[in-house]
Design an enzyme around this catalytic site. Sequence first.
Site, PDB file in Angstrom:
ATOM      1  N   GLN A 180      -4.664  -1.147   9.497  1.00  0.00           N
ATOM      2  CA  GLN A 180      -4.602  -2.498   8.929  1.00  0.00           C
ATOM      3  C   GLN A 180      -5.158  -3.520   9.927  1.00  0.00           C
ATOM      4  OE1 GLN A 180      -3.737  -3.094   5.769  1.00  0.00           O
ATOM      5  NE2 GLN A 180      -4.018  -5.300   5.946  1.00  0.00           N
TER       6      GLN A 180
ATOM      7  N   ASP B 161     -10.840   3.026   3.962  1.00  0.00           N
ATOM      8  CA  ASP B 161     -11.185   1.608   3.843  1.00  0.00           C
ATOM      9  C   ASP B 161     -12.696   1.356   3.802  1.00  0.00           C
ATOM     10  OD1 ASP B 161      -9.249  -0.361   3.576  1.00  0.00           O
ATOM     11  OD2 ASP B 161      -8.556  -0.119   5.640  1.00  0.00           O
TER      12      ASP B 161
ATOM     13  N   LYS C 134       0.835  -1.204   0.000  1.00  0.00           N
ATOM     14  CA  LYS C 134       0.000   0.000   0.000  1.00  0.00           C
ATOM     15  C   LYS C 134       0.872   1.256   0.000  1.00  0.00           C
ATOM     16  CE  LYS C 134      -3.854  -2.404   2.148  1.00  0.00           C
ATOM     17  NZ  LYS C 134      -4.732  -2.657   3.300  1.00  0.00           N
TER      18      LYS C 134
HETATM   19  N1  GUN Z   1      -7.025  -6.711   6.294  1.00  0.00           N
HETATM   20  C1  GUN Z   1      -7.378  -7.497   5.247  1.00  0.00           C
HETATM   21  N2  GUN Z   1      -7.867  -6.745   4.233  1.00  0.00           N
HETATM   22  C2  GUN Z   1      -7.825  -5.457   4.657  1.00  0.00           C
HETATM   23  C3  GUN Z   1      -8.200  -4.226   4.052  1.00  0.00           C
HETATM   24  O1  GUN Z   1      -8.689  -4.140   2.913  1.00  0.00           O
HETATM   25  N3  GUN Z   1      -7.981  -3.130   4.826  1.00  0.00           N
HETATM   26  C4  GUN Z   1      -7.472  -3.186   6.075  1.00  0.00           C
HETATM   27  N4  GUN Z   1      -7.328  -2.057   6.756  1.00  0.00           N
HETATM   28  N5  GUN Z   1      -7.137  -4.313   6.660  1.00  0.00           N
HETATM   29  C5  GUN Z   1      -7.314  -5.447   5.951  1.00  0.00           C
END
Ligand code: GUN
Length: 281
Positions: free
Chosen positions: A97, A120, A53
Site C-alpha cells: 500500500q 497492483d 481490500k
Molecule cells: N495508494 C493509493 N491507491 C493505491 C492503490 O491502488 N494501490 C496501492 N498499493 N496503494 C495505493
Amino acid sequence: MGKLIDGKALAAKIKSAVAERAEDFERKCGRKVGLAVIRVEGDPASEIYVRNKIRACEMCNVRSFAYVLKAETTELELISLVGKLNNDSCVDGILVQLPLPEHIDERKVLAAISPEKDADGFHVVNAGKLFLGEKGASVACTPLGIIELIRSTDESIEGKHAVVIGRSNIVGKPIAMLLLENNATVTVCHSRTRGLKDITRTADILVAAVGKKQFVTADMVKPGAIVIDVGMNRDDTGLYGDVDFDAVKNVAGYITPVPGGVGPMTVAMLLKNTVDGAAHE
Ligand code: GUN
C-alpha cells in the site's frame, strides 16, 4: 440531472464473478488464491483502504496475508519481506500500500515485487507493457475500474475527447494509456497546465485525479460529459471528491459519486487482477 454511475453495484457484480472463479481455482488446485497485503504504518487513509481490500478478499474466497509493519521499518526489511512472498507458492498477488514513509524508496520496493505477482500493476515491467500496448500486463486497479465505469454507461469511448486531470503513476498516466488503447483522443492536464478550463470544457470524458477537494466546478464541464471522480479528500467535515458533485451533476451526462464510485471499483479490480494472476500460473 445527469445519471449516477453506481460503482458500488458494479463492483459487487465484478466481485461475485471473481468469487466464482476463485472457487473454481480452489477446486482445481486444492488451495485458495492468495493475496499478500503489506502496509507500513503512518498513513491513516491507508488503514481504511487496506481494511476494505482485506474484507473484499473474504467476500471473494481469496486468502489474504496481511502484514502491518512499523513506521520505522527499513527499506531492506520491507524488500526482504517482498522477496519472501515472491517465493511463497501460496501467494499469487502482492500489494504494497502506498504511500510509504519518506525514508523508503517506493520505486525500489515496487521493483522488488515479482512482475507475475504484481496485483497492483505498478512494477516497471507491467507499466512498460501497458505503455507498449502488450497483452498480459497487470494493469493498475483504479484505471481498470474507471474503464469499467465508463463502459457501464453504454457510451462508446472510441473517438471521444478524454481529458485526464492529474499525471500520477497510480492513476493519471495509466488511465491515459487505457483511454488511448480504447481509441479516445486523450489530453493529460496537470498543475502547470495553462487554460485548464478551456481544455476541460471540451472533454466528452473527464477524469478528475488531482487530489483537491471539489476542484472541478460546473463551469469546467461540457454539458452531457461523462465525469469520473477519483478524489478521496478527507477533512474534519467529511469525505469529498475532486468534483463539486452537487453543481456538476446538473451539467454532466453521467457522474460517479464519492464515496460509491471509483473506490469500490479499485478494490474489485484488485481482486480480479489477483485471480487473473493465479490463473496464469
Ligand atoms: N495508494 C493509493 N491507491 C493505491 C492503490 O491502488 N494501490 C496501492 N498499493 N496503494 C495505493
